[in-house]
Scaffold this motif. Structure first.
Motif, mmCIF file in Angstrom:
data_model
loop_
_atom_site.group_PDB
_atom_site.id
_atom_site.type_symbol
_atom_site.label_atom_id
_atom_site.label_comp_id
_atom_site.label_asym_id
_atom_site.label_seq_id
_atom_site.Cartn_x
_atom_site.Cartn_y
_atom_site.Cartn_z
ATOM 1 N N THR A 224 -63.068 65.499 14.862
ATOM 2 C CA THR A 224 -62.010 65.519 15.884
ATOM 3 C C THR A 224 -62.450 66.331 17.097
ATOM 4 O OG1 THR A 224 -60.917 67.321 14.660
ATOM 5 C CG2 THR A 224 -60.061 65.100 14.330
ATOM 6 N N LEU A 225 -63.202 67.409 16.866
ATOM 7 C CA LEU A 225 -63.679 68.243 17.978
ATOM 8 C C LEU A 225 -64.650 67.466 18.864
ATOM 9 C CD1 LEU A 225 -64.161 71.462 15.851
ATOM 10 C CD2 LEU A 225 -62.725 71.364 17.900
ATOM 11 N N ARG A 226 -65.581 66.752 18.238
ATOM 12 C CA ARG A 226 -66.569 66.029 19.043
ATOM 13 C C ARG A 226 -65.944 64.834 19.758
ATOM 14 N NH1 ARG A 226 -67.655 60.452 18.220
ATOM 15 N NH2 ARG A 226 -66.759 60.000 16.200
ATOM 16 N N LEU A 227 -64.961 64.200 19.092
ATOM 17 C CA LEU A 227 -64.334 63.032 19.715
ATOM 18 C C LEU A 227 -63.518 63.449 20.933
ATOM 19 C CD1 LEU A 227 -63.896 59.999 19.709
ATOM 20 C CD2 LEU A 227 -62.069 60.304 18.024
ATOM 21 N N GLU A 228 -62.848 64.594 20.889
ATOM 22 C CA GLU A 228 -62.113 65.068 22.075
ATOM 23 C C GLU A 228 -63.051 65.255 23.267
ATOM 24 O OE1 GLU A 228 -58.276 67.410 20.130
ATOM 25 O OE2 GLU A 228 -59.970 68.588 20.850
ATOM 26 N N MET A 229 -64.333 65.517 22.986
ATOM 27 C CA MET A 229 -65.327 65.698 24.053
ATOM 28 C C MET A 229 -66.080 64.399 24.360
ATOM 29 S SD MET A 229 -64.713 68.722 24.793
ATOM 30 C CE MET A 229 -65.919 68.763 26.119
ATOM 31 N N CYS A 230 -65.759 63.313 23.623
ATOM 32 C CA CYS A 230 -66.476 62.030 23.766
ATOM 33 C C CYS A 230 -67.958 62.154 23.432
ATOM 34 C CB CYS A 230 -66.300 61.439 25.164
ATOM 35 S SG CYS A 230 -64.624 60.880 25.485
ATOM 36 N N TYR A 231 -68.324 63.093 22.593
ATOM 37 C CA TYR A 231 -69.705 63.130 22.121
ATOM 38 C C TYR A 231 -69.870 61.994 21.117
ATOM 39 C CZ TYR A 231 -69.897 67.947 23.937
ATOM 40 O OH TYR A 231 -69.858 69.066 24.725
ATOM 41 N N PRO A 232 -70.867 61.122 21.315
ATOM 42 C CA PRO A 232 -70.991 59.978 20.411
ATOM 43 C C PRO A 232 -71.490 60.369 19.028
ATOM 44 C CG PRO A 232 -72.841 60.050 21.933
ATOM 45 C CD PRO A 232 -71.903 61.152 22.352
ATOM 46 N N LEU A 233 -71.070 59.599 18.038
ATOM 47 C CA LEU A 233 -71.564 59.765 16.670
ATOM 48 C C LEU A 233 -72.442 58.558 16.359
ATOM 49 C CD1 LEU A 233 -71.552 61.081 13.831
ATOM 50 C CD2 LEU A 233 -69.482 59.779 13.343
#
Lengths: 357, 126
Positions: A224-233
Motif C-alpha cells: 500500500t505504501l509503494r502504490l500510494e507513490m506509484c512505484y511499480p511492482l
C-alpha cells in the motif's frame, strides 16, 4: 520447499502472519496493515527485505558492461551513488527493475526483485563480457528497510553518526564486527534507509532497530505504501511485454547511450507513439476495494485490467494502476473498473497518488 | 478466541443465533482476526432466497476479499446497513454490532448439521 530469510523466527515471535511470496515465507502483516502503514507514514517501520537478490559486479569493464544491459547510465554514477534502472529483453520489455549502487571505483552492488533472482542471474551470466566478474550473493546477504520520518533519528542512535542527507547513496559501515552496506533508498516514499548485511548479523541489525522503536511491518503495508507513490511492482505493473516507456519510467531510460538491450524498440516507440500507458486511477466514489486484475472499461468497452489496486490507507479511497490506450490515459479521463460484475467510475490522476509536502 | 456458548457455527467461520425462526448471522472472532482491518462489506439483498452454504456476502480487508456463506437456507429479511458506514464493527464487535444479515429459515432441521461452540473450538484448535 519455500525459502525462509534469516529473520523468519523473529517474524513468528513478533506475531507475523506468514504467506508465500515468490517462493519465500514472508510476513504479510503483524497485527494490522493499516497500523503498519500509518507507522511508516508518521513514525518509523522496519521491513525484512532479505528475500531480495544481491549481485556483485566488479572489474575494469563493469560500468560499460552494465550500461550495455541496463536502461539508465551507470557511467554517470560517482563512487557511493546509486540509481534506479531497468533490465530489458530484446523486445524492450522489462525483465526486472533494480537499483545499481557504485561501491568503489570498479565495484557495483545490484539489488533485484526476489522473484527474479534466478532469471536475472541467468540473463546477466549469459551476457558476460571480458574484464567483468559477476557474482550472485543473494544467499549470503540479508537486508532490512527502515522507513519513516523518524528513521533518521534511529540511524543516528544505532550507528552513532548522522545518516547522509542525500537519497541514493551507499556507505560501507561496520556492524557487530561485519562489513554492512547502508543505502539511502526505499520503496515507501518516506525518508529512510536500508541495511544490506551478511546473514550472520542481519538479525542483530533487525533487533537494534526494533529495540530503538521501529515497528515491524509486513508485505501488505509495503504494497500500500509503494502504490500510494506509484512505484511499480515487477510482475504486476511491469512485464516482459511492456516497455519502461509504457510504464512511465522514461526518466530512468537514457536513449542517448550508444546501445543497450531493448533500445531499438524504445526508440521506435518514441518515434511512432506508445501502444499503451500505465495510468494512475483514483476511485473516489464509494466502491469495493479495487484489486489487481479487475477489468477496466472505457466507453463501454473493456480495454485492459488493473495491474495493482488497493484501498489507500492515507487517502481513504481505492487507488489502482493499469495500462490504457494512450488516448485514454490523460489526466482527467474517466474510466470504469469492474468489481464482481458491477462497474465503478475511476479517474486518471497525476502520479503519485500521495502528494508530499 | 471468543466463541460464545449460545451460538451455532459453520466450519466456514460464520455464527448463527436463531429466534422465532429467524437466524442472525455474522462472522466469528477468529474470522475477523484472520481477516483483520475490514474496510468494506457487500451485503445481500433483502427478499432474496439462498440455499445453505451459498456465498451471500463479501467482506474485504485491505489485502483480500472473502466470501461469506449462509449456514442455513432461507430468505434474507434484514441486513446490517450500519456496516456500510462502519465496516470496522466486524472487527470490534463480531457477535454484536457486527452482525451481517438475518435470514428466515426454510428448513430449521439444517441447524442440526452446524457445529456447537465446543465443536467449533475444537476445529480452531486443530
Amino acid at each position: 520447499m519455500p525459502k525462509r530469510t534469516p529473520l523468519y523466527d523473529r517474524h513468528l515471535t513478533a506475531g507475523g502472519r506468514v504467506i508465500d511470496f515468490a517462493g519465500w515465507e514472508m510476513p504479510v502483516q503483524y497485527s494490522s496493515i493499516l497500523e503498519e502503514h500509518r507507522a511508516v507514514r508518521e513514525a518509523v517501520g522496519i521491513f525484512d527485505i532479505s528475500h531480495m537478490g544481491e549481485f556483485l559486479v566488479r572489474g575494469e569493464g563493469a560500468a560499460a558492461w552494465l550500461d550495455s544491459l541496463l536502461t539508465n547510465r551507470v557511467a554517470s554514477l560517482g563512487i557511493g551513488e546509486a540509481q534506479y534502472t531497468l533490465m530489458l529483453n530484446e523486445k524492450g520489455g522489462v525483465i526486472d527493475d533494480l537499483i545499481v549502487y557504485r561501491i568503489e571505483e570498479t565495484s557495483y552492488l545490484l539489488v533485484v526483485n526476489a522473484a527474479k533472482i534466478e532469471e536475472d542471474a541467468a540473463w546477466l551470466g549469459g551476457h558476460l563480457a571480458e574484464g567483468v566478474v559477476f557474482e550472485d550473493r543473494s544467499d549470503t546477504f540479508g537486508a532490512v528497510a527502515v522507513q519513516g520520518p523518524k528513521a533518521r533519528a534511529l540511524f543516528a542512535e544505532v550507528f552513532n553518526e548522522p545518516l547522509p542527507e542525500a537519497r541514493n547513496r551507499i556507505l560501507t559501515k561496520e556492524f557487530a564486527g561485519e562489513e554492512v552496506f547502508v543505502v539511502t533508498t526505499g520503496y515507501t516514499g518516506e525518508d529512510g534507509f536500508e541495511v544490506v548485511a551478511p546473514n550472520a548479523v542481519i538479525g542483530a541489525v533487525w533487533d537494534a532497530f526494533v529495540n530503538a522503536g521501529a515497528r515491524p511491518c509486513g508485505l501488505g503495508a509495503r504494497d500500500t505504501l509503494r502504490l500510494e507513490m506509484c512505484y511499480p511492482l515487477n510482475g504486476s505493473d511491469l512485464s516482459p511485454d511492456r516497455t519502461p516507456l509504457e510504464a512511465g519510467l522514461g526518466f530512468f531510460v537514457d536513449l542517448s547511450k550508444e546501445d543497450f538491450v531493448g533500445k531499438g524498440v524504445l526508440v521506435a516507440q518514441k518515434e511512432n507513439g506508445l501502444p499503451s500507458r500505465l495510468a494512475a486511477l483514483a476511485i473516489t466514489e464509494k466502491s469495493p476495494p479495487i484489486r489487481p486484475h479487475y477489468p477496466i472499461w472505457v466507453n463501454g468497452e473493456q480495454v485492459s485490467e488493473t495491474t495493482s489496486g488497493a484501498p489507500s490507507p492515507s487517502l481513504g479511497h481505492s487507488i489502482a494502476m493499469g495500462y490504457l490506450p494512450p488516448g485514454h490515459a490523460k489526466v482527467g479521463q474517466t474510466v470504469e473498473i469492474e468489481v464482481r460484475g458491477k462497474r465503478y467510475p475511476a479517474t486518471v490522476v497525476k502520479k503519485p497518488f500521495l502528494k508530499r509536502a | 478466541m471468543n466463541v460464545p456458548e449460545d451460538l451455532k457455527y459453520a466450519d466456514t467461520h460464520e455464527w448463527i443465533r436463531v429466534e422465532d425462526g429467524v437466524g442472525t448471522v455474522g462472522i466469528t472472532d477468529h474470522a475477523q482476526a484472520e481477516l483483520s482491518d475490514i474496510v468494506f462489506v457487500e451485503l445481500p439483498q433483502v427478499g432474496v432466497e439462498f440455499a445453505a452454504r451459498n456465498a451471500v456476502a463479501v467482506v474485504e480487508s485491505v489485502k483480500a476479499a472473502s466470501d461469506i456463506y449462509t449456514p442455513v437456507s432461507g430468505e434474507i429479511v434484514e441486513v446490517n446497513s450500519a456496516l456500510e458506514g462502519e465496516p470496522g464493527l466486524l472487527n470490534t464487535a463480531p457477535y454484536e454490532g457486527g452482525w451481517l444479515f438475518k435470514i428466515r429459515l426454510s428448513d430449521p432441521g439444517e441447524l442440526d448439521a452446524l457445529l456447537s461452540a465446543e465443536a467449533y473450538r475444537e476445529q480452531l484448535s486443530q
